[in-house]
Design an enzyme around this catalytic site. Structure first.
Site: not given
Length: 278
Positions: A2-3
């Site tokens: 994820c970011r």
């Protein structure tokens, strides 16, 4: 995996970080440079506080890819906030559904996570049963990230955030190793109560997912007097990101391995992170 990003400072439009930078969060949803996966298209979310921070955060979350959501694009150009979290998701196995999109919220608190509890199906039952019964019914999704949040709340997130996350990580590690998981947890975590923001970088194997914080704004203005945008935000403005939003020299500093930081009024804080075993 994820970011995510967190912003605290002078109120700005969400689009200033979600869309406008060279490597904006929306750009990273398609072309992550430091993530495990280059594409993060399994949902998104943004949570923000208004200027009146006595009110709970607002959430907007979706299950599609962030780059293709016209409602996110529309809202980001009209919502201004002094403190917000944003997240783009790459699922580690749990379903792509609305309740699994970050940020997670309970009362005034929000939570975002990049990483995983390894072999989560094997340890999930033990972890979930450790959640305070008064909090258990608030768990809406099926992710390891949300279980981590509710364990941290169980261990006192609202009273002592750092100790609560240390105890949560220690409990996850002890549970995982009881089931033969060598490296039970991998994480960068961001959490906030609307006043302060806490960031954590840690993994059981000592090779944590990337995390960066923005350089002190006063120093950055001295480095880059030519950047007009830096003149219009307060000296206390700080951004924490999974990966830098651009290549401005001196703008981004890596968070060291096994470290936590606190963004707050006055001097920010950074210190070593050590899990507390149960």
């Amino acid at each position: 995996m994820c970011r995510w990003l967190a912003y605290s400072g002078s109120p700005i439009l969400l689009e200033e970080l979600l869309y406008k930078p060279q490597y904006s969060l929306i750009n990273q949803s398609l072309h992550s440079r430091l993530g495990v996966e280059p594409t993060n298209g399994d949902g998104f979310g943004v949570g923000w506080y208004g200027v009146d921070r006595t009110l709970d955060a607002a959430l907007f979350r979706g299950v599609g890819p962030a780059w293709g959501d016209p409602n996110l694009r529309e809202l980001a150009g009209h919502i201004s906030s002094p403190l917000f979290l944003a997240h783009i998701r790459a699922s580690t196995g749990t379903p792509v559904q609305h309740t699994n999109s970050h940020p997670f919220r309970h009362g005034r608190w929000m939570w975002v996570h990049n990483g995983a509890i390894r072999e989560f199906p094997k340890v999930k039952r033990d972890l979930v049963l450790a959640v305070d019964p008064a909090l258990y019914t608030s768990i809406a999704g099926s992710t390891d990230s949300e279980v981590m949040f509710y364990l941290a709340l169980t261990f006192g997130l609202r009273e002592n955030p750092v100790e609560a996350v240390q105890r949560m990580v220690g409990f996850v590690e002890a549970t995982g190793r009881r089931y033969g998981v060598e490296y039970p947890i991998q994480m960068s975590v961001g959490t906030t109560d609307g006043e302060k923001f806490w960031a954590f970088r840690y993994s059981s194997e000592g090779e944590s997912r990337s995390l960066f914080f923005s350089t002190d704004m006063t120093a950055l203005r001295q480095l880059h007097p030519e950047v007009e945008a830096l003149r219009h935000i307060s000296a206390e403005t700080r951004i924490v990101v999974s990966e830098p939003l651009g290549e401005l020299v001196g703008a981004w500093q890596p968070v060291p391995e096994a470290t936590y930081g606190v963004v707050q009024k006055g001097a920010d804080l950074m210190a070593p992170f050590q899990p507390i075993a149960p």
